[in-house]
Scaffold this motif. Sequence first.
Motif, PDB file in Angstrom:
ATOM      1  N   PRO A   5       7.021 -34.310  22.377  1.00  0.00           N
ATOM      2  CA  PRO A   5       8.303 -34.994  22.307  1.00  0.00           C
ATOM      3  C   PRO A   5       8.281 -36.123  21.306  1.00  0.00           C
ATOM      4  O   PRO A   5       7.490 -37.046  21.412  1.00  0.00           O
ATOM      5  CB  PRO A   5       8.505 -35.523  23.738  1.00  0.00           C
ATOM      6  CG  PRO A   5       7.150 -35.546  24.337  1.00  0.00           C
ATOM      7  CD  PRO A   5       6.380 -34.452  23.685  1.00  0.00           C
ATOM      8  N   ASP A   6       9.120 -36.037  20.294  1.00  0.00           N
ATOM      9  CA  ASP A   6       9.322 -36.968  19.183  1.00  0.00           C
ATOM     10  C   ASP A   6       8.028 -37.341  18.464  1.00  0.00           C
ATOM     11  O   ASP A   6       7.986 -38.242  17.641  1.00  0.00           O
ATOM     12  CB  ASP A   6      10.097 -38.235  19.598  1.00  0.00           C
ATOM     13  CG  ASP A   6       9.358 -39.123  20.598  1.00  0.00           C
ATOM     14  OD1 ASP A   6       8.124 -39.273  20.501  1.00  0.00           O
ATOM     15  OD2 ASP A   6      10.024 -39.667  21.487  1.00  0.00           O
ATOM     16  N   ASP A   7       6.915 -36.620  18.797  1.00  0.00           N
ATOM     17  CA  ASP A   7       5.646 -36.784  18.087  1.00  0.00           C
ATOM     18  C   ASP A   7       5.272 -38.240  17.894  1.00  0.00           C
ATOM     19  O   ASP A   7       4.769 -38.652  16.865  1.00  0.00           O
ATOM     20  CB  ASP A   7       5.732 -36.096  16.721  1.00  0.00           C
ATOM     21  CG  ASP A   7       4.344 -35.688  16.231  1.00  0.00           C
ATOM     22  OD1 ASP A   7       3.488 -35.394  17.078  1.00  0.00           O
ATOM     23  OD2 ASP A   7       4.140 -35.684  15.002  1.00  0.00           O
ATOM     24  N   ARG A   8       5.504 -39.042  18.924  1.00  0.00           N
ATOM     25  CA  ARG A   8       5.297 -40.474  18.764  1.00  0.00           C
ATOM     26  C   ARG A   8       3.859 -40.863  19.075  1.00  0.00           C
ATOM     27  O   ARG A   8       3.228 -40.297  19.953  1.00  0.00           O
ATOM     28  CB  ARG A   8       6.229 -41.256  19.701  1.00  0.00           C
ATOM     29  CG  ARG A   8       5.904 -41.118  21.187  1.00  0.00           C
ATOM     30  CD  ARG A   8       6.973 -41.844  22.001  1.00  0.00           C
ATOM     31  NE  ARG A   8       6.672 -41.844  23.426  1.00  0.00           N
ATOM     32  CZ  ARG A   8       6.898 -40.845  24.248  1.00  0.00           C
ATOM     33  NH1 ARG A   8       7.411 -39.728  23.783  1.00  0.00           N
ATOM     34  NH2 ARG A   8       6.605 -40.939  25.528  1.00  0.00           N
ATOM     35  N   PRO A   9       3.328 -41.866  18.375  1.00  0.00           N
ATOM     36  CA  PRO A   9       2.019 -42.397  18.726  1.00  0.00           C
ATOM     37  C   PRO A   9       2.142 -43.329  19.908  1.00  0.00           C
ATOM     38  O   PRO A   9       3.235 -43.752  20.270  1.00  0.00           O
ATOM     39  CB  PRO A   9       1.589 -43.157  17.459  1.00  0.00           C
ATOM     40  CG  PRO A   9       2.884 -43.600  16.852  1.00  0.00           C
ATOM     41  CD  PRO A   9       3.876 -42.504  17.166  1.00  0.00           C
ATOM     42  N   LEU A  10       1.029 -43.670  20.494  1.00  0.00           N
ATOM     43  CA  LEU A  10       1.019 -44.620  21.586  1.00  0.00           C
ATOM     44  C   LEU A  10       1.451 -45.982  21.096  1.00  0.00           C
ATOM     45  O   LEU A  10       1.174 -46.377  19.970  1.00  0.00           O
ATOM     46  CB  LEU A  10      -0.392 -44.712  22.180  1.00  0.00           C
ATOM     47  CG  LEU A  10      -0.570 -45.534  23.448  1.00  0.00           C
ATOM     48  CD1 LEU A  10       0.212 -44.897  24.585  1.00  0.00           C
ATOM     49  CD2 LEU A  10      -2.045 -45.630  23.805  1.00  0.00           C
ATOM     50  N   ALA A  11       2.178 -46.725  21.959  1.00  0.00           N
ATOM     51  CA  ALA A  11       2.651 -48.055  21.588  1.00  0.00           C
ATOM     52  C   ALA A  11       1.491 -48.897  21.104  1.00  0.00           C
ATOM     53  O   ALA A  11       0.408 -48.904  21.665  1.00  0.00           O
ATOM     54  CB  ALA A  11       3.316 -48.716  22.797  1.00  0.00           C
ATOM     55  N   GLY A  12       1.741 -49.674  20.025  1.00  0.00           N
ATOM     56  CA  GLY A  12       0.719 -50.538  19.485  1.00  0.00           C
ATOM     57  C   GLY A  12      -0.223 -49.799  18.537  1.00  0.00           C
ATOM     58  O   GLY A  12      -1.210 -50.347  18.074  1.00  0.00           O
ATOM     59  N   SER A  13       0.093 -48.511  18.237  1.00  0.00           N
ATOM     60  CA  SER A  13      -0.671 -47.701  17.298  1.00  0.00           C
ATOM     61  C   SER A  13      -2.100 -47.443  17.759  1.00  0.00           C
ATOM     62  O   SER A  13      -2.969 -47.132  16.965  1.00  0.00           O
ATOM     63  CB  SER A  13      -0.666 -48.369  15.908  1.00  0.00           C
ATOM     64  OG  SER A  13       0.649 -48.457  15.424  1.00  0.00           O
ATOM     65  N   HIS A  14      -2.381 -47.607  19.040  1.00  0.00           N
ATOM     66  CA  HIS A  14      -3.695 -47.296  19.575  1.00  0.00           C
ATOM     67  C   HIS A  14      -3.700 -45.838  20.026  1.00  0.00           C
ATOM     68  O   HIS A  14      -2.768 -45.371  20.674  1.00  0.00           O
ATOM     69  CB  HIS A  14      -4.027 -48.209  20.751  1.00  0.00           C
ATOM     70  CG  HIS A  14      -4.149 -49.647  20.366  1.00  0.00           C
ATOM     71  ND1 HIS A  14      -5.097 -50.098  19.473  1.00  0.00           N
ATOM     72  CD2 HIS A  14      -3.442 -50.739  20.745  1.00  0.00           C
ATOM     73  CE1 HIS A  14      -4.968 -51.404  19.319  1.00  0.00           C
ATOM     74  NE2 HIS A  14      -3.966 -51.805  20.074  1.00  0.00           N
ATOM     75  N   GLN A  15      -4.777 -45.141  19.688  1.00  0.00           N
ATOM     76  CA  GLN A  15      -4.844 -43.738  20.076  1.00  0.00           C
ATOM     77  C   GLN A  15      -5.168 -43.614  21.556  1.00  0.00           C
ATOM     78  O   GLN A  15      -6.030 -44.299  22.081  1.00  0.00           O
ATOM     79  CB  GLN A  15      -5.889 -43.020  19.251  1.00  0.00           C
ATOM     80  CG  GLN A  15      -5.821 -41.513  19.376  1.00  0.00           C
ATOM     81  CD  GLN A  15      -6.738 -40.832  18.396  1.00  0.00           C
ATOM     82  OE1 GLN A  15      -7.913 -41.152  18.334  1.00  0.00           O
ATOM     83  NE2 GLN A  15      -6.197 -39.896  17.629  1.00  0.00           N
ATOM     84  N   LEU A  16      -4.467 -42.730  22.201  1.00  0.00           N
ATOM     85  CA  LEU A  16      -4.658 -42.473  23.620  1.00  0.00           C
ATOM     86  C   LEU A  16      -5.736 -41.402  23.759  1.00  0.00           C
ATOM     87  O   LEU A  16      -5.631 -40.325  23.196  1.00  0.00           O
ATOM     88  CB  LEU A  16      -3.332 -42.001  24.209  1.00  0.00           C
ATOM     89  CG  LEU A  16      -3.170 -41.837  25.713  1.00  0.00           C
ATOM     90  CD1 LEU A  16      -1.692 -41.849  26.058  1.00  0.00           C
ATOM     91  CD2 LEU A  16      -3.799 -40.555  26.206  1.00  0.00           C
ATOM     92  N   THR A  17      -6.809 -41.704  24.498  1.00  0.00           N
ATOM     93  CA  THR A  17      -7.908 -40.760  24.648  1.00  0.00           C
ATOM     94  C   THR A  17      -7.879 -40.129  26.033  1.00  0.00           C
ATOM     95  O   THR A  17      -7.562 -40.790  27.023  1.00  0.00           O
ATOM     96  CB  THR A  17      -9.259 -41.455  24.419  1.00  0.00           C
ATOM     97  OG1 THR A  17      -9.414 -42.528  25.360  1.00  0.00           O
ATOM     98  CG2 THR A  17      -9.339 -42.013  23.003  1.00  0.00           C
ATOM     99  N   VAL A  18      -8.232 -38.854  26.101  1.00  0.00           N
ATOM    100  CA  VAL A  18      -8.090 -38.084  27.332  1.00  0.00           C
ATOM    101  C   VAL A  18      -9.352 -37.280  27.619  1.00  0.00           C
ATOM    102  O   VAL A  18      -9.963 -36.714  26.708  1.00  0.00           O
ATOM    103  CB  VAL A  18      -6.890 -37.119  27.233  1.00  0.00           C
ATOM    104  CG1 VAL A  18      -6.808 -36.214  28.462  1.00  0.00           C
ATOM    105  CG2 VAL A  18      -5.580 -37.896  27.073  1.00  0.00           C
TER     106      VAL A  18
END
Length: 229
Positions: A5-18
């Motif tokens: 959805p909307d290909d958005r990055p995580l807020a604050g430009s920090h990558q979300l790790t899973v």
Amino acid sequence: MSSCPDDRPLAGSHQLTVVLVEDDPPTRDHLAETLTACNGIALLATADTLEAARAACERFLPTVLITDLQLPDGHGTDLIREVRDRYPASEIMVISVLGDEDSVVTAIRAGASGYILKDSEPVDMVEAVHGLIEGRSPISASIARYIIRRVQDGSFKDRKPAPLLTPRETDILWGIAKGFTYNDIADRLGLSRQTVPSYIKNIYRKLEVNSRSEAVYEAIGRKLIQLGE
């Protein structure tokens, strides 16, 4: 397959790790493909057992743990409880075919902040992961409706709640009640000073409060701590 959805990055430009824990290969591959297709999400590891999941969480310290409940060598709630205690900064979301009251309530009490059924669309999964980091608690609509009905008709079982706080969280809360600074608490408990705020965040979430004074008030009222200790 639906796109992110909307290909958005995580807020604050920090990558979300899973870290993803799922023992069914087709389901695991499908979820992995859905997550890695989205900008801002890095899938660091997949696991199909509790043992492998523990090792992955210890190695990577993910932002989000996504886990199934029924695993070959145990139950996902054990993993949830351990991760919540050892890595308090990580958010935890269940994805399962189990939508019954026992499974949902047990997982949430163990420390899960979200619960998604496996029949959800891929776009729902990605939105749920982002929502988890943004402070929401994503729950599949069918589960939410079920819980609401059970509460409204009075048939929701009155169980004895599991211990609300871990021993470490209780120690930290006791320090807050005594007026210690975060640095004082870290030094007394042998913790990293950067770790204490993560524990505080979990304490606030569990007690449903937003400040030190509210946390102390709730803890004393629920007899979680005693200032005379």
